[in-house]
Scaffold this motif. Structure first.
Motif, PDB file in Angstrom:
ATOM      1  N   PHE A 161      51.982  30.330 -17.718  1.00 24.89           N
ATOM      2  CA  PHE A 161      50.605  30.756 -17.927  1.00 24.89           C
ATOM      3  C   PHE A 161      50.484  32.273 -17.761  1.00 24.89           C
ATOM      4  CE2 PHE A 161      50.198  26.480 -15.876  1.00 24.89           C
ATOM      5  CZ  PHE A 161      49.800  25.804 -17.009  1.00 24.89           C
TER       6      PHE A 161
ATOM      7  N   LEU B  23      45.195  25.629 -18.323  1.00 25.20           N
ATOM      8  CA  LEU B  23      45.575  25.708 -16.916  1.00 25.20           C
ATOM      9  C   LEU B  23      45.558  24.341 -16.243  1.00 25.20           C
ATOM     10  CD1 LEU B  23      43.701  28.938 -15.743  1.00 25.20           C
ATOM     11  CD2 LEU B  23      46.156  28.671 -16.176  1.00 25.20           C
TER      12      LEU B  23
ATOM     13  N   SER C  26      45.420  32.308 -20.516  1.00 23.46           N
ATOM     14  CA  SER C  26      45.462  30.850 -20.459  1.00 23.46           C
ATOM     15  C   SER C  26      44.096  30.237 -20.177  1.00 23.46           C
ATOM     16  CB  SER C  26      46.461  30.391 -19.399  1.00 23.46           C
ATOM     17  OG  SER C  26      47.773  30.805 -19.719  1.00 23.46           O
TER      18      SER C  26
ATOM     19  N   SER D 110      40.628  24.286 -20.147  1.00 18.02           N
ATOM     20  CA  SER D 110      41.681  25.230 -20.497  1.00 18.02           C
ATOM     21  C   SER D 110      43.075  24.647 -20.290  1.00 18.02           C
ATOM     22  CB  SER D 110      41.547  26.490 -19.636  1.00 18.02           C
ATOM     23  OG  SER D 110      42.058  26.259 -18.325  1.00 18.02           O
TER      24      SER D 110
END
Length: 276
Positions: free
Chosen positions: A5, A241, A9, A239
């Motif tokens: 990431f 993440l 990200s 997202s």
């Protein structure tokens, strides 16, 4: 080994997000934060004026926006909204089921019609949106269901509402497994202590009804959050993440769930009520 990431990200560039109940509160805050992070938005609400304000704000942020005024309990209107979204954008990446509502009443005073309305507004429309949207999540996706602290604790005066929020929480776990092979993640945000127009109305009605129980108003963190706090959790779940997170709940409540939530009112809580 390269980093998985980076700072980008968290962005939603080229993503299409459907956000229900976007005229105020968490729905509006989520749509605005998604727009700032590059998403195209499809928003709906039955509050025409509030939705128009939201759309104007999203377009000021440079977002491509589709909007419909509708009641989420109207299945035909939901289908038309999703169809128009797909015609406009071609697909959907994120669905935020935020719309919902309740009223204060003891369980024995809730009529069959009132109960049916609560079930439709807080559960039936969620399942309908998911069925309508998932076929258009062509490259994985994220479904984010807004539940409530009441999905995890008792809700005196809101018994049917609390039961439906619990049902949505359970549904999310099951769908996380069913949709896993599609790489569609399904998670919940259980919010509390974030004042908005709708939330304040419910609390005021509860206080006016002189209930036997009152919720703990001041979170253990010592301050009230805002709808933007839940929007931030939604951005994380939308997202990359959160790519390994599914079937779970993020509690955005300042610690109220951990604190146990409800208590019987006494002289101290009366002072708290009077100060609100």
């Amino acid at each position: 080994m390269g980093d998985l990431f980076d700072a980008n990200s968290i962005l939603l560039t080229d993503k299409v997000a459907v956000v229900t109940g976007a005229a105020q509160g968490i729905g509006e805050a989520t749509a605005r934060l998604f727009a700032r992070c590059g998403a195209s938005l499809s928003v709906c609400d039955r509050d025409a004026d509030g939705l128009a304000d939201t759309v104007a704000g999203l377009r000021e942020l440079g977002a491509d926006v589709h909007a419909d005024v509708l009641d989420v309990r109207d299945s035909e209107a939901v289908d038309a909204h999703v169809a128009a979204t797909v015609e406009r954008f071609g697909h959907v990446d994120v669905l935020v089921n935020n719309a919902g509502g309740t009223f204060v009443s003891s369980f024995l005073d809730v009529s069959a019609k009132g109960e049916a309305s609560l079930v439709a507004e807080n559960f039936g429309q969620v399942t309908h949106f998911i069925r309508a949207v998932v076929p258009h999540m062509t490259d994985g996706g994220s479904i984010i269901n807004l539940t409530s602290i009441e999905a995890h604790q008792a809700g005196p005066g809101f018994a049917v509402y609390a039961a439906m929020k619990t049902a949505v929480s359970s549904l999310s776990k099951s769908l996380a497994l069913e949709f896993g092979s599609r790489r569609i993640r399904v998670n919940n945000i259980a919010s509390d202590a974030q004042p908005s127009g709708g939330e304040k109305g419910a609390r005021d009605a509860m206080l006016a009804s002189e209930p036997e129980f009152l919720p703990a108003y001041v979170p253990p963190l010592g301050f009230f959050g805002t709808p933007e706090d839940s929007a931030a959790a939604a951005l994380f779940l939308a997202s990359p993440l959160s790519r390994l997170i599914t079937g779970t709940t993020i509690h955005v409540d300042g610690g109220n769930w951990a604190a146990g939530g409800w208590h019987r009112p006494d002289d101290t809580t009366a002072d708290v009520r009077d100060s609100l």
